[in-house]
Design a protein around this motif. Structure first.
Motif, PDB file in Angstrom:
ATOM      1  N   CYS A   1      34.003 -13.801  63.418  1.00 46.53           N
ATOM      2  CA  CYS A   1      32.946 -12.916  63.914  1.00 46.53           C
ATOM      3  C   CYS A   1      32.603 -13.321  65.337  1.00 46.53           C
ATOM      4  N   PHE A   2      31.864 -12.441  65.993  1.00 49.07           N
ATOM      5  CA  PHE A   2      31.578 -12.586  67.424  1.00 49.07           C
ATOM      6  C   PHE A   2      30.100 -12.914  67.573  1.00 49.07           C
ATOM      7  N   GLY A   3      29.793 -14.174  67.770  1.00 49.00           N
ATOM      8  CA  GLY A   3      28.404 -14.624  67.734  1.00 49.00           C
ATOM      9  C   GLY A   3      27.768 -14.777  69.091  1.00 49.00           C
ATOM     10  N   LEU A   4      27.332 -13.672  69.655  1.00 52.98           N
ATOM     11  CA  LEU A   4      26.689 -13.723  70.968  1.00 52.98           C
ATOM     12  C   LEU A   4      25.170 -13.504  70.843  1.00 52.98           C
ATOM     13  N   THR A   5      24.772 -12.383  70.220  1.00 48.60           N
ATOM     14  CA  THR A   5      23.361 -11.978  70.211  1.00 48.60           C
ATOM     15  C   THR A   5      22.471 -12.961  69.446  1.00 48.60           C
ATOM     16  N   GLU A   6      21.254 -13.098  69.938  1.00 48.71           N
ATOM     17  CA  GLU A   6      20.263 -13.989  69.305  1.00 48.71           C
ATOM     18  C   GLU A   6      18.939 -13.245  69.168  1.00 48.71           C
TER      19      GLU A   6
ATOM     20  N   ALA B   1      17.793 -12.842  72.662  1.00 48.41           N
ATOM     21  CA  ALA B   1      18.785 -12.525  73.699  1.00 48.41           C
ATOM     22  C   ALA B   1      19.760 -11.490  73.168  1.00 48.41           C
ATOM     23  N   GLY B   2      19.524 -10.227  73.535  1.00 47.84           N
ATOM     24  CA  GLY B   2      20.432  -9.148  73.140  1.00 47.84           C
ATOM     25  C   GLY B   2      21.083  -8.588  74.391  1.00 47.84           C
ATOM     26  N   SER B   3      20.438  -7.559  74.974  1.00 48.74           N
ATOM     27  CA  SER B   3      20.960  -6.995  76.230  1.00 48.74           C
ATOM     28  C   SER B   3      21.011  -8.073  77.314  1.00 48.74           C
ATOM     29  N   ASP B   4      20.003  -8.923  77.330  1.00 51.53           N
ATOM     30  CA  ASP B   4      19.922  -9.968  78.359  1.00 51.53           C
ATOM     31  C   ASP B   4      20.653 -11.224  77.880  1.00 51.53           C
TER      32      ASP B   4
ATOM     33  N   GLN C   1      21.942 -13.470  65.662  1.00 47.41           N
ATOM     34  CA  GLN C   1      21.400 -12.350  64.892  1.00 47.41           C
ATOM     35  C   GLN C   1      22.213 -11.085  65.128  1.00 47.41           C
ATOM     36  N   TRP C   2      22.266 -10.213  64.134  1.00 52.10           N
ATOM     37  CA  TRP C   2      23.009  -8.943  64.205  1.00 52.10           C
ATOM     38  C   TRP C   2      24.508  -9.179  64.370  1.00 52.10           C
ATOM     39  N   ILE C   3      25.040 -10.196  63.736  1.00 56.48           N
ATOM     40  CA  ILE C   3      26.454 -10.505  63.946  1.00 56.48           C
ATOM     41  C   ILE C   3      27.299  -9.823  62.874  1.00 56.48           C
ATOM     42  N   THR C   4      28.108  -8.852  63.320  1.00 55.39           N
ATOM     43  CA  THR C   4      28.968  -8.112  62.402  1.00 55.39           C
ATOM     44  C   THR C   4      29.966  -9.059  61.749  1.00 55.39           C
ATOM     45  N   ASN C   5      30.137  -8.903  60.470  1.00 57.17           N
ATOM     46  CA  ASN C   5      31.086  -9.692  59.678  1.00 57.17           C
ATOM     47  C   ASN C   5      30.652 -11.146  59.467  1.00 57.17           C
TER      48      ASN C   5
ATOM     49  N   GLY D   1      26.539  -3.164  73.894  1.00 58.88           N
ATOM     50  CA  GLY D   1      25.797  -2.645  75.056  1.00 58.88           C
ATOM     51  C   GLY D   1      25.122  -1.344  74.686  1.00 58.88           C
ATOM     52  N   THR D   2      23.787  -1.324  74.771  1.00 56.62           N
ATOM     53  CA  THR D   2      23.056  -0.096  74.420  1.00 56.62           C
ATOM     54  C   THR D   2      23.375   0.995  75.442  1.00 56.62           C
ATOM     55  N   SER D   3      22.948   2.209  75.134  1.00 54.36           N
ATOM     56  CA  SER D   3      23.172   3.314  76.071  1.00 54.36           C
ATOM     57  C   SER D   3      22.504   3.028  77.417  1.00 54.36           C
ATOM     58  N   GLU D   4      21.345   2.364  77.359  1.00 53.64           N
ATOM     59  CA  GLU D   4      20.652   2.044  78.622  1.00 53.64           C
ATOM     60  C   GLU D   4      21.435   1.001  79.417  1.00 53.64           C
ATOM     61  N   ILE D   5      21.998   0.034  78.715  1.00 56.39           N
ATOM     62  CA  ILE D   5      22.764  -1.010  79.412  1.00 56.39           C
ATOM     63  C   ILE D   5      24.050  -0.413  80.010  1.00 56.39           C
TER      64      ILE D   5
HETATM   65  C1  LIG Z   1      25.232  -2.607  63.888  1.00 55.41           C
HETATM   66  C2  LIG Z   1      25.175  -3.693  64.906  1.00 55.41           C
HETATM   67  C3  LIG Z   1      26.232  -4.568  65.037  1.00 55.41           C
HETATM   68  C4  LIG Z   1      26.176  -5.612  65.959  1.00 55.41           C
HETATM   69  N1  LIG Z   1      27.204  -6.505  66.036  1.00 55.41           N
HETATM   70  C5  LIG Z   1      27.102  -7.563  66.870  1.00 55.41           C
HETATM   71  C6  LIG Z   1      28.106  -8.575  66.876  1.00 55.41           C
HETATM   72  O1  LIG Z   1      29.092  -8.517  66.129  1.00 55.41           O
HETATM   73  N2  LIG Z   1      27.949  -9.631  67.709  1.00 55.41           N
HETATM   74  C7  LIG Z   1      26.881  -9.761  68.550  1.00 55.41           C
HETATM   75  O2  LIG Z   1      26.814 -10.742  69.275  1.00 55.41           O
HETATM   76  N3  LIG Z   1      25.901  -8.803  68.581  1.00 55.41           N
HETATM   77  C8  LIG Z   1      25.999  -7.722  67.742  1.00 55.41           C
HETATM   78  N4  LIG Z   1      24.996  -6.772  67.729  1.00 55.41           N
HETATM   79  C9  LIG Z   1      23.859  -6.941  68.601  1.00 55.41           C
HETATM   80  C10 LIG Z   1      23.806  -5.919  69.736  1.00 55.41           C
HETATM   81  O3  LIG Z   1      24.804  -6.198  70.681  1.00 55.41           O
HETATM   82  C11 LIG Z   1      22.396  -5.936  70.300  1.00 55.41           C
HETATM   83  O4  LIG Z   1      21.546  -5.416  69.306  1.00 55.41           O
HETATM   84  C12 LIG Z   1      22.301  -5.131  71.577  1.00 55.41           C
HETATM   85  O5  LIG Z   1      22.975  -5.771  72.630  1.00 55.41           O
HETATM   86  C13 LIG Z   1      20.841  -4.902  71.995  1.00 55.41           C
HETATM   87  O6  LIG Z   1      20.130  -6.106  71.973  1.00 55.41           O
HETATM   88  P1  LIG Z   1      18.697  -6.172  71.246  1.00 55.41           P
HETATM   89  O7  LIG Z   1      18.855  -5.619  69.884  1.00 55.41           O
HETATM   90  O8  LIG Z   1      18.184  -7.531  71.385  1.00 55.41           O
HETATM   91  O9  LIG Z   1      17.785  -5.169  72.052  1.00 55.41           O
HETATM   92  P2  LIG Z   1      17.058  -5.502  73.432  1.00 55.41           P
HETATM   93  O10 LIG Z   1      17.997  -6.156  74.365  1.00 55.41           O
HETATM   94  O11 LIG Z   1      15.779  -6.197  73.136  1.00 55.41           O
HETATM   95  O12 LIG Z   1      16.741  -4.045  73.956  1.00 55.41           O
HETATM   96  C14 LIG Z   1      15.673  -3.252  73.421  1.00 55.41           C
HETATM   97  C15 LIG Z   1      15.653  -1.928  74.152  1.00 55.41           C
HETATM   98  O13 LIG Z   1      15.399  -2.134  75.548  1.00 55.41           O
HETATM   99  C16 LIG Z   1      16.441  -1.558  76.316  1.00 55.41           C
HETATM  100  N5  LIG Z   1      16.675  -2.397  77.488  1.00 55.41           N
HETATM  101  C17 LIG Z   1      16.877  -3.734  77.516  1.00 55.41           C
HETATM  102  N6  LIG Z   1      17.062  -4.143  78.773  1.00 55.41           N
HETATM  103  C18 LIG Z   1      17.002  -3.053  79.551  1.00 55.41           C
HETATM  104  C19 LIG Z   1      17.130  -2.808  80.967  1.00 55.41           C
HETATM  105  N7  LIG Z   1      17.430  -3.796  81.824  1.00 55.41           N
HETATM  106  N8  LIG Z   1      16.985  -1.555  81.417  1.00 55.41           N
HETATM  107  C20 LIG Z   1      16.720  -0.540  80.559  1.00 55.41           C
HETATM  108  N9  LIG Z   1      16.596  -0.694  79.222  1.00 55.41           N
HETATM  109  C21 LIG Z   1      16.738  -1.930  78.742  1.00 55.41           C
HETATM  110  C22 LIG Z   1      17.638  -1.519  75.387  1.00 55.41           C
HETATM  111  O14 LIG Z   1      18.587  -0.537  75.793  1.00 55.41           O
HETATM  112  C23 LIG Z   1      16.978  -1.169  74.080  1.00 55.41           C
HETATM  113  O15 LIG Z   1      16.735   0.222  74.042  1.00 55.41           O
HETATM  114  C24 LIG Z   1      25.044  -5.727  66.809  1.00 55.41           C
HETATM  115  C25 LIG Z   1      23.973  -4.830  66.670  1.00 55.41           C
HETATM  116  C26 LIG Z   1      24.030  -3.838  65.727  1.00 55.41           C
HETATM  117  C27 LIG Z   1      22.850  -2.911  65.600  1.00 55.41           C
END
Ligand SMILES: Cc1cc2nc3c(=O)[nH]c(=O)nc-3n(C[C@H](O)[C@H](O)[C@H](O)COP(=O)(O)OP(=O)(O)OC[C@H]3O[C@@H](n4cnc5c(N)ncnc54)[C@H](O)[C@@H]3O)c2cc1C
Length: 425
Positions: free
Chosen positions: A156-161, A164-167, A189-193, A405-409
């Protein structure tokens, strides 16, 4: 292959691969789905109380992975250098598009379903061998890769915490050097598989000063899930599902030897982006195929279903929905295939299509959500029925606006590239 093949040759290669893949699915995987039809269609039976898949289905997914590996499909997108098939990016998206157009969403043993369970048919960076394994030590190559390539083990790919998600630069997991070993502490957190993985690529801060300046300082380690101090016990249910394959990982003084470093020390950010970029394009190909699948089903239905003495196809409001979906599919397809071509051209151009990868991911996921929404509307009550897979496709598309990467990112990345002068279209 990538450096020499023409576009036409890649299209032919994808078609030949698909002929074999469809045959494999129809003879090996579809009968398994039939066998478990009752369980696969009812999440109350599919998941155990702790959120894990019941043993029979977990074993069926393992057997699909192993059979797919033996048939030469499982690692076909992974680079040849690590024992994969080395298919070019264009072939990857063509194959995923066709796969999802033919079989649609909601197929647990074929592909994405139940809140994004990865496909046991084809490995990607979230569960199997991928480009991330290009810079590994001999220890990882000999010890870990064979099991991954055979589909017997997963990663699995363990990046998000939690914080620390987008950032990504906000990572709090730390790895501290101790002789020939590293000691890792943190939570993912949110680590697929994660609940099923035998190994995890764990991203941790190894140089806080560099990380604070966004100049590196993050390293990637391949950690065994059996290591003392490693645990992944919490499964996180996702949108409308009883469970999912996303989980938490806690690392409590986990020790790994230095040869479990993936790539250079402090350069893990690049390894992570390699995986994520590959994932973005795979998502684009899969969503394109799912959109086509939904439009195909809608076109069949509107010619049969009658209201007010006419077939649905004769109502202009319905025609407009079909046309809107076709317009979005066409533009998504151009964006996705063109981006894949640009990825394949990197060895000759030296240009990484950062902006285009983000465009392809955002456009394909967001249009897929709208196309699936229209397919539900066109089918009326039937569209919402859990017997039809539209609702599952809609949920998958909605879900995919967050990971990789969210749509915003994606928009942030696109804008940054534009402002740096990347205005080539
Ligand atoms: C189904 C699923 C599978 C996943 N699998 C994995 C995985 O295998 N491994 C892994 O490491 N991670 C995984 N993730 C984590 C995923 O990559 C993160 O949830 C994602 O990067 C967003 O981080 P966050 O949830 O902390 O939201 P946040 O980073 O807290 O963002 C919250 C909101 O703020 C917005 N936002 C944040 N910063 C900005 C900015 N600078 N400008 C504008 N808007 C902004 C975001 O777009 C979002 O709408 C998974 C998530 C899901 C839901």
């Amino acid at each position: 292959m990538t450096e020499t093949a023409t576009r036409e040759e890649i299209h032919s290669l994808a078609k030949a691969t698909l002929d074999g893949l469809f045959q494999f699915i129809d003879t090996e995987v579809v009968p398994l789905e039939e066998k478990f039809r009752d369980v696969l269609g009812d999440e109350r039976k599919l998941f155990r109380d702790d959120g894990l898949l019941i043993d029979e289905v977990a074993e069926a997914r393992l057997s699909v992975r192993k059979m797919s590996s033996q048939a030469g499909f499982y690692a076909m997108f992974a680079p040849e250098e690590i024992g994969g098939g080395g298919l070019p990016a264009l072939a990857n998206v063509l194959i995923l598009e066709a796969l999802y157009r033919k079989y649609g969403p909601g197929r647990l043993l074929i592909g994405w379903s139940n809140a994004f369970l990865g496909s046991p048919l084809v490995a990607s960076f979230i569960d199997g061998p991928s480009h991330m394994f290009m810079s590994i030590t001999d220890e990882v190559r000999n010890d870990v890769l064979p099991g991954l390539l055979a589909g017997e083990k997963t990663v699995c790919f363990g990046l998000t915490e939690p914080n620390a998600g987008s950032d990504v630069w906000g990572l709090q997991t730390k790895a501290v050097r101790d002789g020939d070993e590293w000691v890792i502490n943190g939570t993912k957190q949110w680590i697929t598989n994660a609940p099923y993985a035998d190994h995890a690529a764990i991203f941790a801060v190894t140089n806080p000063e560099l990380a604070a300046q966004h100049k590196g300082g993050i390293s990637a380690f391949l950690v065994d899930a059996s290591s003392p101090g490693y645990s992944s016990e919490t499964v996180l249910p996702i949108m409308g599902h009883v469970s999912s394959d996303c989980g938490m990982i806690t690392l409590d003084d986990v020790r790994v030897s230095n040869d479990r470093l993936m790539g250079e020390e402090d350069q893990g950010f690049m390894i992570g982006m390699m995986g994520i970029s590959e994932g973005r394009l795979m998502i684009a190909g899969g969503c394109l195929g799912m959109s086509e699948w939904a439009l195909d089903r809608s076109l069949e239905y509107v010619k049969e279903r009658k209201t007010f003495g006419k077939t649905l196809s004769e109502h202009q409001a319905i025609q407009f929905m079909l046309a809107e979906s076709a317009m979005e599919i066409f533009t998504t397809k151009q964006a996705t295939l063109r981006t894949a071509e640009l990825v394949d051209d990197i060895p000759t151009t030296g240009r990484i299509p950062v902006k285009e990868i983000s465009i392809a991911k955002a456009v394909s996921v967001e249009s897929c959500e709208r196309v699936l929404d229209r397919a539900i509307q066109i089918h009326g009550g039937l569209g919402l029925s859990t017997e039809m897979a539209f609702q599952e496709g809609f949920r998958i598309a909605r879900t995919l606006r967050i990971p990789d990467g969210t749509s915003e990112i994606q928009r942030r990345t696109i804008a940054r590239q534009l402002l740096r002068g990347d205005v080539v279209f």
